[in-house]
Design an enzyme around this catalytic site. Structure first.
Site: not given
Length: 268
Positions: A111-113, A115, A250
């Protein structure tokens, strides 16, 4: 003695009951009928393994194995924060879980960072990954850094923090992530500062991500991010990727755990 009419009624009732049971089987979620899978769920900046609890519970209830480790320096591991914690530390966190738990054929979700983290993990042990899922996440190229992928305002604040000798980035309120009002207090109570060193470590890539059989990108459209929009467009242009757009904030694992669970199972 049971008469013919009575026997006929009993037989009719039995057939009806069997039909109802068959209908119930056909309408059960397909995911509940699949072979058990192994999921490794990696959280984003300022979060911890706690954010996956609702999704993990749903996956485990269906018989799947789930690991949602907290990265070094965050949440219950916040006491381990230091200037030395960087992306390589976090990649190693996940690689070690996979290796020491002897996991294989895993579905790796970032998720998010994260990646960036799951991309680094794929470079080290891509053979253990059968499916990789980027959930509203950065999709880096070789040499990319978190600070380089950040908005200009965040980039400036990150460099300023480094120049001051700080070792972390303060967390924003849950409302910034589009967390629903009911859960904002809970999420705010769990967020912790992000190790600053994670902003500057470049990702080294040699194409391991593209060799993974199943690749999925999920864009959460209620959260504005030109970087995630760009990643979505990139994946859409590649037939080896599946893409989804979901109208939520998000933190989908908080806002829509049922729907996210189904998406992850579908990606498996």
């Amino acid at each position: 003695m049971i008469g013919t009419t009575t026997r006929r009624k009993m037989l009719t009732a039995a057939v009806a009951a069997l039909g109802t049971a068959a209908l119930a089987d056909s309408t059960r979620p397909a995911s509940a009928q699949t072979t058990p899978k192994t999921f490794v769920l990696v959280h984003g900046s300022w979060h911890g393994g706690w954010c996956w609890r609702r999704v993990a519970d749903r996956l485990e209830k269906q018989g799947h194995k789930v690991f949602a480790p907290t990265l070094t320096g965050l949440a219950e591991r916040a006491h381990l924060i230091s200037a030395q914690v960087d992306i390589n530390t976090h990649v190693t966190d996940i690689v070690n879980v996979i290796q020491f738990e002897s996991l294989d054929n895993i579905v790796l979700v970032g998720h998010s960072y994260a990646g960036l983290i799951i991309t680094g993990v794929a470079e080290q042990i891509g053979s253990a990954i059968s499916s990789i899922v980027y959930l509203d996440a950065f999709l880096p190229d070789d040499g990319d850094t978190l600070v380089g992928l950040s908005p200009e305002k965040v980039r400036a604040a990150t460099f300023a923090a480094r120049d001051k000798g700080e070792i972390s980035r303060p967390f924003p309120p849950a409302s910034v992530f589009g967390v629903n009002e009911k859960d904002q207090a809970w999420v705010n109570s769990k967020l912790t500062p992000q190790p600053l060193g994670t902003s500057f470590t470049p990702i080294k890539m040699n194409g391991a991500r593209e060799k993974i059989a199943k690749k999925t990108f999920i864009r959460l459209t209620a959260y504005q991010s030109p970087f995630f929009d760009k990643a979505l467009a990139q994946c859409r242009g590649d037939r080896t990727w599946r893409t989804f757009e979901i109208a939520t904030g998000h933190d989908m694992m908080v806002n829509m755990p049922d729907e996210l669970t189904n998406l992850i199972l579908d990606a498996a």
